[in-house]
Design an enzyme around this catalytic site. Structure first.
Site, PDB file in Angstrom:
ATOM      1  N   ASP A  19     -44.828 -19.103   0.912  1.00 28.71           N
ATOM      2  CA  ASP A  19     -45.921 -19.507   1.794  1.00 28.71           C
ATOM      3  C   ASP A  19     -47.081 -18.513   1.697  1.00 28.71           C
ATOM      4  OD1 ASP A  19     -47.152 -21.231   3.502  1.00 28.71           O
ATOM      5  OD2 ASP A  19     -46.145 -20.538   5.319  1.00 28.71           O
ATOM      6  N   CYS A 133     -44.250 -28.116  17.705  1.00 28.93           N
ATOM      7  CA  CYS A 133     -43.659 -29.335  18.252  1.00 28.93           C
ATOM      8  C   CYS A 133     -42.325 -29.587  17.538  1.00 28.93           C
ATOM      9  CB  CYS A 133     -44.627 -30.497  18.068  1.00 28.93           C
ATOM     10  SG  CYS A 133     -43.898 -32.123  18.298  1.00 28.93           S
TER      11      CYS A 133
HETATM   12  S1  SF4 Z   1     -43.388 -35.052  16.006  1.00 26.87           S
HETATM   13 FE1  SF4 Z   1     -45.499 -35.647  15.489  1.00 26.87          FE
HETATM   14  S2  SF4 Z   1     -46.751 -34.269  16.672  1.00 26.87           S
HETATM   15 FE2  SF4 Z   1     -44.718 -33.355  16.580  1.00 26.87          FE
HETATM   16  S3  SF4 Z   1     -44.742 -31.978  14.772  1.00 26.87           S
HETATM   17 FE3  SF4 Z   1     -43.973 -33.977  14.097  1.00 26.87          FE
HETATM   18  S4  SF4 Z   1     -45.803 -35.055  13.366  1.00 26.87           S
HETATM   19 FE4  SF4 Z   1     -46.540 -33.346  14.618  1.00 26.87          FE
END
Ligand code: SF4
Ligand code: SF4
Length: 242
Positions: A19, A133
């Site tokens: 990375d 997320c």
């Molecule tokens: S669930 Fe959707 S918003 Fe969350 S990291 Fe994955 S693509 Fe991004």
């Protein structure tokens, strides 16, 4: 590892990347047979799932090519359905329907990479996410089967502070708590911005006082998001009491 190769194969040029270079690492990983690119756009290894790091040795050696890994998402669409912002968008047929991640809709991008003000339309969709997320990886069945690492480097270092504690942090306390961790990437301003938005979305009246205190911040971005959060929280409280 490179030392071993040099010992066996003699002199050649190498550059090691993790990375750290503008390489689309997952594309090379797919072509080298390490895994397939799932509907969640991550490289998925059959044994390790997608919670892994990719590293490369670029070399002047002439090597025999491996075969790309087979696509194993099948008809699964869990990640697409679970994404709270519909950020996984179809791009056409490859091996099964192919998807791309629209970073302009992704909570990980908003909460980690986006500097300055969050778009108004993003704030409610952030929910209570403070950093990242990864719901689209959490729901993936290939990760459920993967072993959890026992490596010391990946064990939690500090008990996670609660929202009240992080909302009251000074820049120095933020550095002490999150210095040398990935959270540092948001910087103090971005983290407090996310904290304000999370408190606004929480619906919890107890955060109002803290949010008012955040409006005294010398940072206009923190103030802007604290004011948004106060309005949002008041609306939610009003709805819950009506
Ligand atoms: S669930 Fe959707 S918003 Fe969350 S990291 Fe994955 S693509 Fe991004
Ligand atoms: S959740 Fe399903 S569709 Fe999404 S990446 Fe995992 S296996 Fe593929």
């Amino acid at each position: 590892m490179v030392d071993i190769l040099h010992k066996d194969l003699g002199a050649f040029e190498t550059k090691i990347c993790v990375d750290t270079a503008p390489l689309l690492e997952r594309a090379y990983a797919h072509r080298s047979g390490l895994g397939w690119i799932g509907h969640n756009t991550c490289l998925i290894n059959q044994q390790l799932g997608s919670w892994l790091f990719l590293g490369e040795v670029l070399t002047s050696l002439s090597l025999e090519c491996d075969n790309p890994a087979a696509f194993r998402c099948g008809s699964c669409t869990r990640c697409i359905e679970a994404c709270p912002t519909d950020a996984l968008v179809p791009t056409g047929e490859l091996e099964g329907p192919a998807y791309a991640l629209d970073s302009n809709k992704c909570i990980s991008y908003w909460s980690i990479e986006l500097k300055g003000s969050l778009p108004e339309s993003a704030r409610a969709m952030m929910g209570e996410h403070l950093f990242g997320c990864d719901i689209c990886q959490d729901v993936c069945p290939w990760n459920r089967r993967a072993a959890v690492t026992k490596a010391d480097e990946f064990q939690p270092r500090n008990a996670l502070p609660n929202l009240e504690e992080v909302a009251s942090m000074t820049p120095e306390e933020f550095d002490r708590c999150f210095g040398d961790t990935p959270v540092e990437r948001t910087r103090y301003r971005g983290f407090l911005r996310n904290v304000a938005v999370a408190m606004g979305n929480s619906g919890k009246e107890q955060f109002l006082e803290l949010l008012y205190r955040m409006t005294d911040s010398p940072d206009p971005v923190i103030v802007e998001h604290a004011l948004w959060a106060i309005d949002t929280l008041k609306d939610k409280i009003a709805v819950s009491k009506s």
